[in-house]
Design a protein around this motif. Structure first.
Motif, PDB file in Angstrom:
ATOM      1  N   GLN A 152      -1.877  -7.829   8.846  1.00 48.50           N
ATOM      2  CA  GLN A 152      -1.412  -8.480   7.622  1.00 48.50           C
ATOM      3  C   GLN A 152       0.104  -8.658   7.549  1.00 48.50           C
ATOM      4  N   PRO A 153       0.573  -9.893   7.469  1.00 51.96           N
ATOM      5  CA  PRO A 153       1.991 -10.137   7.206  1.00 51.96           C
ATOM      6  C   PRO A 153       2.334  -9.865   5.740  1.00 51.96           C
ATOM      7  N   GLY A 154       3.605  -9.925   5.441  1.00 52.89           N
ATOM      8  CA  GLY A 154       4.070  -9.986   4.062  1.00 52.89           C
ATOM      9  C   GLY A 154       3.793  -8.782   3.203  1.00 52.89           C
ATOM     10  N   GLU A 155       3.803  -7.569   3.782  1.00 48.95           N
ATOM     11  CA  GLU A 155       3.617  -6.386   2.937  1.00 48.95           C
ATOM     12  C   GLU A 155       4.874  -6.064   2.144  1.00 48.95           C
ATOM     13  N   GLU A 156       6.028  -6.395   2.711  1.00 49.66           N
ATOM     14  CA  GLU A 156       7.295  -6.027   2.073  1.00 49.66           C
ATOM     15  C   GLU A 156       7.663  -7.003   0.951  1.00 49.66           C
ATOM     16  N   GLY A 157       6.843  -6.984  -0.095  1.00 50.23           N
ATOM     17  CA  GLY A 157       7.156  -7.750  -1.288  1.00 50.23           C
ATOM     18  C   GLY A 157       6.564  -9.137  -1.359  1.00 50.23           C
TER      19      GLY A 157
END
Length: 420
Positions: A152-157
């Protein structure tokens, strides 16, 4: 009163533990996983679009006989392993994105991306999940069910987990996932330790912004102005009181003002001042009450000084809540694969946030920490997650592979039962 653990097998204590052989197998896979981790660490990418990272994962999964799909709105990878017999489905997740941090570790495989770093361990997470996929694929003929590997990409906000859910990751196997599990490394916990708790594991996190509108003028004559700077400072202090006096002692909330800005010159009182920060909570009612308090405090303090204020709260990730039955299964499976001494209760929720919370809201699941303190440091002295000097003990990659595989095997062996 201690609740009765829910089992995941056909006996009161659940399925037989995987045993140390699983860890031995994970250690044989570790050199390849470490090499993958280092390749990922050298080439960090931000946000939802991670083409180079996605390519490395696809290449690493090639040849395992998995049903692989890539995302439409983001550079995700979903890989499904179907066992020889029918059964339930468990989802295992790794996050993929890095942070806008300039690395200062001195590692020979340090980031080659200017201003970018895998400072939150996502490179380790991906390497462990690829290793778990390889281990479990080798046991396909004995698997009663399916395993979905969620990269999963985009975990940091960036809410990447929510976007993957919208694109159908929970139904990737042909039926909805019955359970989910994720590991998150932590350099401030003993290497190889697995820590989790039932109920809230991580907080909800929201961002807020307040703009105070006054009336600027010459710094020599503040009486002719409506100075927004002291108003903003009073709002900062009043927001702290709103938490300490408005939240019960047995509840948890953290409000941090992390930005305060005003003015362009020392001799000029500005027209506006701005403050911003984050709010972290563990309970829905507390979260809502403090959202309202931010606006009320900002408007009230500003009005008391003849100024006005705009206040906005941007909701972030929800609370990460571990299912009690899945938590019990993870403890049993991890203890069987790693040894009972490796599994520990997390004494209290952490006030960081995770978008795996979206998955945990949709299906029974659990998130656990994997201690990764580097060997030359004590846990309380090691650089933390998000630090430019953050490093991990790479020996825990084998531990993580074995733990993720053990959880999947225990869940499938128990035919997905999570009885209360």
């Amino acid at each position: 009163m201690t609740p009765t653990p829910r089992t995941a097998g056909g006996t009161p204590d659940g399925p037989a533990p995987a045993g140390p052989a699983l860890l031995d197998e994970a250690r044989r896979l570790a050199p390849g996983a470490v090499a993958l981790r280092r390749a990922l660490h050298r080439g960090p990418e931000l946000g939802l679009g991670l083409p180079a990272t996605q390519r490395l994962i696809l290449d690493a999964l090639d040849g395992l006989g998995l049903d692989i799909r890539t995302g439409r709105a983001l550079s995700s990878v979903t890989a499904t392993l179907t066992g020889a017999a029918d059964g339930p489905t468990i989802l295992l997740r790794a996050d993929m994105d890095a942070l806008p941090v300039t690395e200062d570790t001195g590692l020979p495989f340090a980031s080659r991306g200017p201003g970018l770093m895998h400072a939150c361990g996502h490179d380790v997470h991906m390497a462990m999940l690829v290793g778990a996929a390889r281990l479990l694929a080798g046991r396909r003929e004995t698997l009663p069910g399916r395993v979905v590997f969620m990269f999963q990409p985009g975990e940091e906000g960036h809410h990447g987990a929510r976007l993957m859910i919208e694109e159908g990751v929970l139904e990737a196997s042909g039926s909805r996932a019955d359970a989910a599990f994720a590991l998150h490394v932590n350099p401030n916990m003993p290497a190889g330790a697995v820590l989790l708790r039932p109920g809230p594991q991580l907080a909800a996190s929201d961002r807020f912004r307040v703009v105070v509108h006054g009336r600027g003028g010459h710094a020599s004559a503040p009486h002719t102005t409506c100075d927004p700077v002291p108003v903003a400072c009073e709002i900062v202090l009043a927001l702290q009181s709103a938490v300490t006096r408005g939240v019960a002692a047995d509840d948890s909330a953290v409000l941090s003002v992390t930005r305060l800005a005003a003015g362009t010159a020392t001799g000029v009182i500005p027209d506006t001042a701005e403050l911003a920060g984050t709010l972290r909570t563990l309970a829905g009612p507390t979260r809502q009450r403090l959202h309202e308090a931010i606006a009320r405090v900002a408007h009230g303090v500003a009005a008391a000084h003849g100024a006005t204020a705009e206040a906005a709260v941007v909701p972030g990730y929800p609370v990460s809540v571990n299912d009690a039955g899945m938590t019990a299964l993870v403890r049993r499976a991890a203890a069987g694969a790693l040894g009972a001494g490796a599994v520990h209760d997390l004494p209290a929720p952490q006030m960081t946030a995770e978008d795996f919370s979206y998955v945990l809201r949709a299906v029974p699941g659990a998130l656990a920490f994997l201690g990764a303190c580097p060997p030359d440091r004590a846990p309380d002295e090691a650089p933390s997650l998000h630090s430019p000097r953050m490093t991990v003990d790479e020996d825990v990659i084998a531990t993580g592979i074995a733990c993720e595989a053990a959880v999947a095997l225990a869940f499938l062996a128990g035919r997905g039962r999570l009885d209360g």
